[in-house]
Design a protein around this motif. Structure first.
Motif, short mmCIF file in Angstrom:
data_model
loop_
_atom_site.label_atom_id
_atom_site.label_comp_id
_atom_site.label_asym_id
_atom_site.label_seq_id
_atom_site.Cartn_x
_atom_site.Cartn_y
_atom_site.Cartn_z
N UNK A 1 5.09 19.58 12.46
CA UNK A 1 4.40 19.04 11.28
C UNK A 1 2.92 18.80 11.54
N UNK A 2 2.14 18.97 10.48
CA UNK A 2 0.71 18.71 10.58
C UNK A 2 0.46 17.24 10.92
N UNK A 3 1.17 16.35 10.25
CA UNK A 3 1.13 14.91 10.53
C UNK A 3 2.56 14.46 10.79
N UNK A 4 2.94 14.23 12.05
CA UNK A 4 4.31 13.77 12.34
C UNK A 4 4.58 12.43 11.67
N UNK A 5 5.44 12.43 10.67
CA UNK A 5 5.68 11.20 9.91
C UNK A 5 6.35 10.14 10.77
N UNK A 6 7.01 10.58 11.85
CA UNK A 6 7.63 9.60 12.74
C UNK A 6 6.63 8.67 13.39
N UNK A 7 5.37 9.10 13.49
CA UNK A 7 4.34 8.24 14.07
C UNK A 7 4.16 6.96 13.27
N UNK A 8 4.43 7.03 11.96
CA UNK A 8 4.22 5.86 11.12
C UNK A 8 5.27 4.78 11.37
N UNK A 9 6.33 5.12 12.13
CA UNK A 9 7.29 4.08 12.52
C UNK A 9 6.71 3.19 13.62
N UNK A 10 5.67 3.67 14.28
CA UNK A 10 4.95 2.85 15.26
C UNK A 10 3.99 1.95 14.51
N UNK A 11 4.20 0.63 14.62
CA UNK A 11 3.43 -0.31 13.80
C UNK A 11 1.94 -0.22 14.07
N UNK A 12 1.56 -0.07 15.32
CA UNK A 12 0.14 0.02 15.65
C UNK A 12 -0.50 1.21 14.94
N UNK A 13 0.19 2.34 14.95
CA UNK A 13 -0.35 3.53 14.30
C UNK A 13 -0.44 3.32 12.79
N UNK A 14 0.60 2.77 12.19
CA UNK A 14 0.61 2.57 10.74
C UNK A 14 -0.53 1.64 10.30
N UNK A 15 -0.69 0.53 11.02
CA UNK A 15 -1.76 -0.41 10.69
C UNK A 15 -3.13 0.23 10.89
N UNK A 16 -3.27 0.99 11.97
CA UNK A 16 -4.55 1.58 12.29
C UNK A 16 -4.98 2.63 11.28
N UNK A 17 -4.03 3.41 10.76
CA UNK A 17 -4.40 4.42 9.78
C UNK A 17 -4.90 3.80 8.48
N UNK A 18 -4.19 2.79 8.00
CA UNK A 18 -4.65 2.11 6.78
C UNK A 18 -5.95 1.37 7.05
N UNK A 19 -6.06 0.79 8.27
CA UNK A 19 -7.32 0.14 8.64
C UNK A 19 -8.47 1.12 8.64
N UNK A 20 -8.22 2.34 9.12
CA UNK A 20 -9.25 3.36 9.10
C UNK A 20 -9.70 3.69 7.70
N UNK A 21 -8.76 3.79 6.76
CA UNK A 21 -9.10 4.07 5.36
C UNK A 21 -10.00 2.98 4.79
N UNK A 22 -9.65 1.73 5.03
CA UNK A 22 -10.43 0.61 4.49
C UNK A 22 -11.83 0.57 5.11
N UNK A 23 -11.90 0.74 6.42
CA UNK A 23 -13.19 0.71 7.11
C UNK A 23 -14.09 1.85 6.62
N UNK A 24 -13.50 3.03 6.42
CA UNK A 24 -14.28 4.15 5.91
C UNK A 24 -14.83 3.88 4.53
N UNK A 25 -14.01 3.28 3.67
CA UNK A 25 -14.48 2.94 2.32
C UNK A 25 -15.63 1.94 2.37
N UNK A 26 -15.51 0.94 3.23
CA UNK A 26 -16.57 -0.07 3.33
C UNK A 26 -17.85 0.55 3.86
N UNK A 27 -17.74 1.42 4.87
CA UNK A 27 -18.92 2.07 5.44
C UNK A 27 -19.71 2.82 4.37
N UNK A 28 -19.03 3.62 3.56
CA UNK A 28 -19.74 4.40 2.56
C UNK A 28 -20.24 3.52 1.41
N UNK A 29 -19.49 2.49 1.08
CA UNK A 29 -19.95 1.58 0.03
C UNK A 29 -21.29 0.95 0.40
#
Length: 519
Positions: A259-287
């Motif tokens: 898979x392009x993005x292994x969905x099983x990685x999202x079962x790892x809490x650190x990874x799941x939190x970090x991906x959403x955190x990355x989205x929020x940080x990116x939005x703030x940076x551009x804002x």
């Protein structure tokens, strides 16, 4: 047929030289996300394509965003060095073509090609750092990478305006060529990070579906309320198509072998939190990096070049916090406290931006930006460090790339959604303050000191733009709250003390199993 490259352990000097190429590549890719903004008015004048103006930025962001996971996956299969050379080659070709573009359509197409290359530079640089340094040592080097983002946030608008004023907007693209060539030469000579080449099946169907899905969602955000009404068939149809394609992408990812993005990685809490955190940080940076200069140009009435200067306090706070945070993570082996503290600073800073008005003094704006930059410096890199420490080495590239994908996605959505909000609120505020006279105001030419605004309307236009931007900044405050919630949800795990470079040479620390057990 499969095989493994096991290069000799790189010397400290070689590692640092290779890392310098990663910093330069990060700076180049980050710069090209912001450098065009202050040059756009002159680009539009020369190429006669005002209706397509937003696509000069969007084409780059969309292409860079949707190719990030593909580069991450390919780097895990073919090796970081090989894919880094491919991505920087595409980036340089795209830069040269952008500088030579003779029409708006050509420029948009070449910006997309440039974005395809840039989509590999950022995640591959981050993943290469994981190959070169242990998670325990990685903090200080990720701090330096964070400083490159901060530098780009300021240098992009400032350099774009300066080159446009002093020479030509074409040089904002041509300047990439010598710098990119240097980075490529250094990578070829010094970067021999471990790479495993094995039998594989690249998920091209998933990559295509994801690319079209993200493009549809971004177009819906960009068109809504401006080009077409929100309830129009164009906006609703594009948004629904994007959602359906995302669902189809997820279904494919559950079935394919690679898979392009292994969905099983999202079962790892650190990874799941970090991906959403990355989205929020990116939005703030551009804002912050896009709409604060708009406030400076349109409300405080400064020039395009000077509007880039206003972000210097943001950069200074970011660099100071990023480098200090990186050093502290390396010394203590702890990363969780820093995004928590940083998110508090970000929330305070975004609240301060929401309180700006036409009478706000430059010193107050600078103070707010220092606080916000300090928070970004403490928050930007720990998510990468935590994820690289938590995932298996085989998924290191795609895990890093996925965080970068969400970060780019956050920036892309912020540009589209906040731009639409600004346009809608500005039209409403102009009508409320000027009545029928609002038709005499060209809302597309309000920046650069307001020279195109009739003198009798200047005060009302300034106040209308200030009020419209107020709502843009208010919309970012919930992002600050979400950033704090995510930081609190990030688990703490001991940072490993061995790197991919050492592991490939058979010199991994003997405590590896113990550290994994502790995790």
């Amino acid at each position: 047929m499969s095989g493994t490259q096991s290069p000799a352990l790189m010397s400290h000097r070689q590692v640092l030289i290779a890392f310098s190429a990663m910093m330069l590549a990060t700076l180049l890719a980050a710069l090209d996300q912001t450098i065009v903004a202050t040059a756009l008015p002159q680009i539009v004048t020369d190429l006669h394509g005002f209706q397509e103006l937003s696509w000069v930025v969007s084409a780059f962001l969309v292409a860079a965003t949707v190719t990030v996971p593909l580069y991450g996956k390919l780097s895990d299969l073919y090796g970081r060095r090989r894919m880094f050379l491919v991505s920087i080659s595409i980036f340089l070709v795209g830069s040269a073509l952008c500088g030579a573009a003779q029409s708006m359509g050509q420029l948009i197409a070449f910006r997309a090609l440039q974005g395809v290359g840039a989509g590999g530079l950022l995640p591959l640089a981050q993943a290469a750092i994981a190959d070169l340094f242990s998670p325990r040592d990685r903090g200080r080097y990720q701090g330096y990478i964070g400083a490159m983002w901060a530098t780009a946030a300021v240098a992009g608008p400032l350099l774009g305006g300066s080159l446009t004023d002093a020479a030509s907007w074409r040089w904002i693209f041509f300047i990439n060529l010598p710098l990119g060539a240097i980075a490529m030469a250094v990578v070829i000579r010094t970067m021999h990070a471990p790479a495993e080449v094995r039998e594989h099946r690249v998920d091209y169907a998933g990559a295509l579906l994801l690319s079209v899905a993200i493009a549809c969602l971004l177009m819906a955000c960009t068109w809504g309320g401006t080009t077409y009404p929100w309830g129009s068939a164009e906006v609703l149809g594009t948004a629904i198509a994007g959602v359906i394609l995302v669902a189809a992408f997820l279904a494919i990812e559950r079935r394919v072998e690679e898979p392009l993005i292994p969905l099983g990685l999202f079962r790892e809490r650190i990874f799941a939190v970090s991906t959403v955190g990355g989205l929020v940080v990116g939005a703030i940076l551009f804002a912050v990096s896009i709409y604060v200069p708009v406030f400076s140009q349109g409300v405080q009435r400064v020039s395009a070049t000077s509007s880039g200067v206003i972000l210097i306090p943001f950069s200074l706070g970011w660099v100071a916090a990023a480098t200090t945070t990186g050093q502290l993570i390396s010394r203590t082996g702890r990363y969780r406290p820093y995004p928590i503290i940083g998110s508090i600073f970000i929330l305070v800073g975004l609240t301060g931006l929401a309180l700006l008005d036409a009478g706000s003094q430059p010193g107050w704006v600078a103070t707010i930006l220092v606080v916000t930059g300090f928070g970004m410096g403490m928050t930007f890199q720990p998510y990468i460090i935590a994820t690289q420490n938590a995932v298996e080495a085989a998924n290191l590239g795609i895990a890093t790339a996925t965080i970068q994908f969400f970060r780019s996605m956050g920036g892309s959505l912020a540009v589209a959604a906040l731009g639409t909000l600004l346009a809608n609120r500005l039209a409403t505020e102009l009508q409320a303050r000027l009545g029928a006279a609002a038709s005499r105001v060209d809302s597309d030419r309000l920046l650069g000191g307001g020279a195109s605004v009739p003198g009798a309307l200047s005060g009302g236009v300034q106040a209308a733009l200030a009020d419209a931007l107020h709502w843009v900044f208010v919309a970012t405050v919930p992002l600050g709250v979400l950033a704090l919630v995510l930081a609190l949800a990030l688990p703490e795990r001991p940072l490993r003390t061995w790197s991919g470079n050492e592991e490939a040479s058979g010199e991994a620390a003997p405590s590896t199993e113990r550290e994994r057990a502790m995790a």
